[in-house]
Motif scaffolding. Structure first.
Motif, short mmCIF file in Angstrom:
data_model
loop_
_atom_site.label_atom_id
_atom_site.label_comp_id
_atom_site.label_asym_id
_atom_site.label_seq_id
_atom_site.Cartn_x
_atom_site.Cartn_y
_atom_site.Cartn_z
N ASN A 82 26.67 38.04 35.92
CA ASN A 82 25.82 38.98 35.55
C ASN A 82 26.25 40.44 36.66
OD1 ASN A 82 24.06 37.88 33.73
ND2 ASN A 82 22.84 37.02 35.27
N ASN A 83 26.42 39.84 37.65
CA ASN A 83 27.13 40.87 38.82
C ASN A 83 28.07 41.61 38.16
OD1 ASN A 83 24.79 40.27 40.41
ND2 ASN A 83 26.19 38.91 41.88
N ILE A 84 29.17 41.19 37.67
CA ILE A 84 30.49 41.72 37.04
C ILE A 84 30.08 42.41 36.08
CG2 ILE A 84 32.70 40.84 35.90
CD1 ILE A 84 32.66 38.45 37.59
N ARG A 85 29.34 41.97 35.00
CA ARG A 85 28.72 42.89 34.10
C ARG A 85 27.97 43.96 34.43
NH1 ARG A 85 27.28 39.14 30.50
NH2 ARG A 85 25.78 38.59 31.72
N THR A 86 27.09 43.93 35.48
CA THR A 86 26.62 45.08 36.02
C THR A 86 27.57 46.17 36.49
OG1 THR A 86 24.52 43.85 36.17
CG2 THR A 86 24.77 45.93 37.49
N THR B 242 33.84 43.73 48.36
CA THR B 242 34.12 42.87 48.88
C THR B 242 33.57 41.67 47.84
OG1 THR B 242 32.08 42.33 50.13
CG2 THR B 242 33.82 43.83 51.12
N VAL B 243 34.25 40.23 48.09
CA VAL B 243 33.87 39.17 47.35
C VAL B 243 32.46 39.06 47.52
CG1 VAL B 243 34.23 37.00 46.77
CG2 VAL B 243 36.28 38.24 47.20
N VAL B 244 31.96 39.22 48.97
CA VAL B 244 30.68 39.03 49.27
C VAL B 244 29.79 39.89 48.30
CG1 VAL B 244 28.95 38.97 51.12
CG2 VAL B 244 31.12 37.95 51.45
N GLN B 245 30.03 40.94 48.27
CA GLN B 245 29.23 41.80 47.46
C GLN B 245 29.19 41.75 46.00
OE1 GLN B 245 31.26 45.40 48.72
NE2 GLN B 245 29.65 46.26 49.63
N LEU B 246 30.32 41.23 45.57
CA LEU B 246 30.50 40.62 44.24
C LEU B 246 29.55 39.38 43.79
CD1 LEU B 246 31.88 40.91 41.36
CD2 LEU B 246 33.59 39.36 42.40
N LEU B 247 29.52 38.67 44.88
CA LEU B 247 28.61 37.56 44.73
C LEU B 247 27.27 37.91 44.73
CD1 LEU B 247 30.81 34.81 46.75
CD2 LEU B 247 30.69 35.07 44.35
N ALA C 4 36.89 41.68 42.62
CA ALA C 4 36.39 42.59 43.59
C ALA C 4 37.38 43.74 43.93
CB ALA C 4 36.11 41.81 44.79
N ASN C 5 38.66 43.34 43.74
CA ASN C 5 39.72 44.62 44.20
C ASN C 5 39.33 45.78 43.03
OD1 ASN C 5 40.62 43.47 46.58
ND2 ASN C 5 42.18 42.25 45.47
N ILE C 6 39.27 45.23 41.82
CA ILE C 6 39.17 46.25 40.78
C ILE C 6 38.12 47.13 40.86
CG2 ILE C 6 38.74 46.21 38.21
CD1 ILE C 6 40.52 43.89 37.63
N PHE D 92 37.79 36.89 29.79
CA PHE D 92 36.83 37.76 30.61
C PHE D 92 35.55 37.57 30.25
CE2 PHE D 92 34.54 41.73 31.56
CZ PHE D 92 34.59 41.62 33.06
N SER D 93 35.39 37.49 28.75
CA SER D 93 33.92 37.38 28.27
C SER D 93 33.43 36.12 28.92
CB SER D 93 33.79 37.35 26.68
OG SER D 93 32.52 37.14 26.38
N LYS D 94 34.00 35.02 28.87
CA LYS D 94 33.72 33.87 29.44
C LYS D 94 33.34 33.94 30.85
CE LYS D 94 35.92 31.12 26.09
NZ LYS D 94 36.99 29.90 25.75
N ILE D 95 33.98 34.77 31.64
CA ILE D 95 33.84 34.83 33.12
C ILE D 95 32.29 35.45 33.20
CG2 ILE D 95 34.14 36.23 35.26
CD1 ILE D 95 37.27 35.71 34.45
N GLU D 96 32.08 36.63 32.37
CA GLU D 96 30.69 37.32 32.29
C GLU D 96 29.47 36.57 31.92
OE1 GLU D 96 30.91 41.05 30.18
OE2 GLU D 96 31.57 42.32 32.00
N THR D 97 29.87 35.68 31.11
CA THR D 97 28.62 34.72 30.42
C THR D 97 28.52 33.57 31.42
OG1 THR D 97 30.17 33.89 28.79
CG2 THR D 97 28.93 35.83 28.22
#
Length: 124
Positions: A15-19, A67-72, A61-63, A42-47
């Motif tokens: 959900n964070n990645i999709r947002t 940071t990874v912490v923020q991504l999480l 996170a780099n894209i 990628f869709s499987k990662i988002e879902t």
């Protein structure tokens, strides 16, 4: 980690990645290309269908230049998470409103064209 907790964590990251993707106005294809993976992967990662390893999280996170912490989501308060979701929804709403305004303009133009044709035909 129990499967239930793990699934919730994976879904939250997805959900964070999709947002983040929506906030930048990127498509799944845009991000998949940047990651060098297929759109379905990628869709499987988002879902949350696919577990994401640390190196993939770092790449994502780099894209997004975070940071990874923020991504999480560990660095976000609940209100920040809600705001980012609302921001993405607001962008979609604004885009739809612009589409509606464009369609309304086209309908008016067509109505005026039809009215002008009737006036020309009536004067003949």
């Amino acid at each position: 980690m129990s499967p239930l907790i793990n699934n919730k964590a994976v879904n939250s990251v997805g959900n964070n990645i999709r947002t983040l993707r929506h906030q930048r106005g990127w498509s799944q294809e845009d991000v998949a290309n940047r990651l060098g993976i297929s759109i379905p992967a990628f869709s499987k990662i988002e879902t949350g269908i696919t577990d994401v390893n640390l190196s993939r999280l770092e790449q994502i996170a780099n894209i997004y230049e975070i940071t990874v912490v923020q991504l999480l989501g560990l660095g976000l308060t609940e209100s920040e998470k809600q705001y980012s979701s609302m921001s993405a929804a607001q962008k979609k709403l604004n885009a739809r409103e612009a589409e509606i305004a464009d369609l309304q303009r086209k309908v008016i133009e067509l109505y005026e064209e039809l009215h002008n044709r009737k006036m020309v035909a009536a004067s003949m």
